[in-house]
Design an enzyme around this catalytic site. Sequence first.
Site: not given
Length: 751
Positions: A34, A36, A125, A146, A460
């Site tokens: 990590d 490096e 899922k 989406r 209305c």
Amino acid sequence: MPKADPASRVSELRALLHRANRAYYGDAAPIMSDREFDDLLNELADLEAAHPELDDPNSPTRRVGGEPIKGFTTLPHRVPMLSIDNTYSREEIEVWVARVRKAVGSGGDELFAGPDATRFVCEPKIDGVALSVRYERGRFVRALTRGDGEKGDDVSHAARTIAALPLLIEGECPDVLEVRGEVYIPLSVFERINAQRESEGEDLFMNPRNACAGTLKNLDPSVAASRDLGFIVHGRGEVSEPFGDGHAAFCEKLAALGFPVGEHRSVRDDADGILDAIAEIAALRGQLEYAIDGVVIRVDSYAQQDALGVTSKSPRWCIAYKYPAERKTTKLLAVDHQVGKTGKITPRASLEPIVLAGTTVQHATLHNYGRVRDAQAYDNGQPLGERTDLCLGDTVYVEKAGEIIPQVMGVELPERHEDAKRIRPPESCPVCGGTVEIEPPEANENPALETSRRCINPECPAQIREKLIWFAGRKQMDIEGLGESTIDQIRATHLAVDDPARAELGVPANTPRIPLDHFADIFRLPEHRDALLTLDRMGEKKVNNLIAGIEQAKSRGLSRVLAGMGIRHVGISTAKALCKLYPDLDALLKADEPALRPKTLKKEHAVALGYPEDPKDRPETGLGALTAPAVHAYLHSDSGRAAFDALREVGVDLTSKEYIERREPKIHSPFSGKTVVLTGTLTHYERTALSEILERLGAKVTGSVSKKTDLVIAGEAAGSKLTKAQELGIEIWDEAALLNALAMAGIETPA
DNA sequence: TTACCTCGAGATCA
DNA sequence: CTCGAGGTAA
């Protein structure tokens, strides 16, 4: 180290870091520490800062977040993102498998022969946010949410920070590759974020799913970078050439390219196997780093998927088995009666707030008065199989249908108070006090049949309000700046100056009445600019946006207008279908009633109107022998005619875009109807930007050269695609020819 | 239906 | 800076 030139050092570092990323996330086999990695990343960031000309949106440094972007752009999905049908029972799975086999087996082809030829892929899922990530020639180009399935928001800035997603694909892959999957916040990260937010005195996130959606929508990519989003592949969008012959093979190929495909995928042969997979995945629930709400089951073979096809909203080759919804009890505090845009009155429950599936629920629709009268009775959580009227103060069972909409499932009967008050349908309109009709009409004799009531007063105020809100809504006229509360605020100018509601909505006493009762009034709002500016929280900017929004809405075309008017039986799909038949409103008004429903016409009548003999070959309008007369009657009623005349008067476009598109599918240009392939490096355009322009001009832009290709646009250093085009004798243009043709089509060359 | 983000408006403080 | 409207995700 010799002082290399910055450009080559930058590309060296990028390649190294991309490889390290891939080894770490794709292969779970780090090739450097990590420490490096961080050092090299810092060196790269410094170089990029010193040499802005070497900037690249796909640099590994973008993982840590660059500049905030200005706002979202919405872009179309090249392949629509459909939703998946849900089931909740094992029986439904068996029925689905049988149906798939029957459909696939009837193909007659060797590929489809025998029921055992169908295999099913099962995977968890994930309860996250769907994302479609597009790569062109192995480079990350963008990521879309989406959206409505047709077009989604571009969240590339945030998606680039998802460490598990490669920015550069190493290895062979199709020129165009859209990878779809689920973005999530790992549960441990969610807890870490909330702990940090708590220590900083910020509001906590309610649940990982919404936090994840919010992260993607944050304009500052460093926010997404700090939240360590995860991603798991679950499907594909546009893919320019075959890449695996089925879902399982596709996933394997992606895994080899370093994509995170999830490890709990299995291939099954039959319903029993699928049920085993469901049980196995259920056992994993709670041990995973993400929430899951079921199992997705799909037919593996792409050929079989294609044979099964899609319905209007979901593919027939895929189904989701969902876990039972969480169910809780709470107290029914009140029921109010809401008047909808057609006057229909709907009971809505106010509940003592409870946390359900990660959100606080305090309202739930009761759908209709049948449900209120015949609520399921429970004793200690067990259904009694008997029905009872819902009463105020009842202890009710609530669950979320499809994990979203809360529903009142029934009443815990032993908890009911003796003097509990039954909930009754209103005798008159709760808003205007006008007459209500009982529906269906037979219910007048037999009250047990009543499902709903309807306010029949066309004036209305509640109906007018709801109609206007609907008309201005995103899926209808999409009038930016005219939301529910703005409509309320403007309409509050109709109230008496001493009405307290007026002040409450921020309408000063000196604001004059701004008319807003009819659809056409919306388009006259710009005439009341000064009056609008006097309203609270209505400044120069908002009013300008509103006026611009109104102006744009004028040209949405007839189908949006029809769908927006709230004509019973006419939603967007029926409106579009009618618009394919008639070029404008006048033509539609000339049509007689049967002409609105070609599908259900008698043969002779249909032929006389110019439709094919076989009903299957006639266009669908969504109207039948019962509904078409109602629509026809409205179109020719006084109120209908008045509404159309008024809209025409204020300049609303009442011509049909759908009809025009059907007749002249593309704008006339040198590219109309041509299949075009781009290759090589173009100096004046980004490939994606150019693709969009060409598509607007009627071209179909594809990734690879074939017999069907009409035109190849070859930039500098074009490779195999150019060679292939030459072999096939396809027309080839260089960039100069392209620029020239674009100029002829009125498109200026960008600097 | 709720949660989250962004933006504009208007208040508050320097 | 805070509020609320508008928009969108599931």
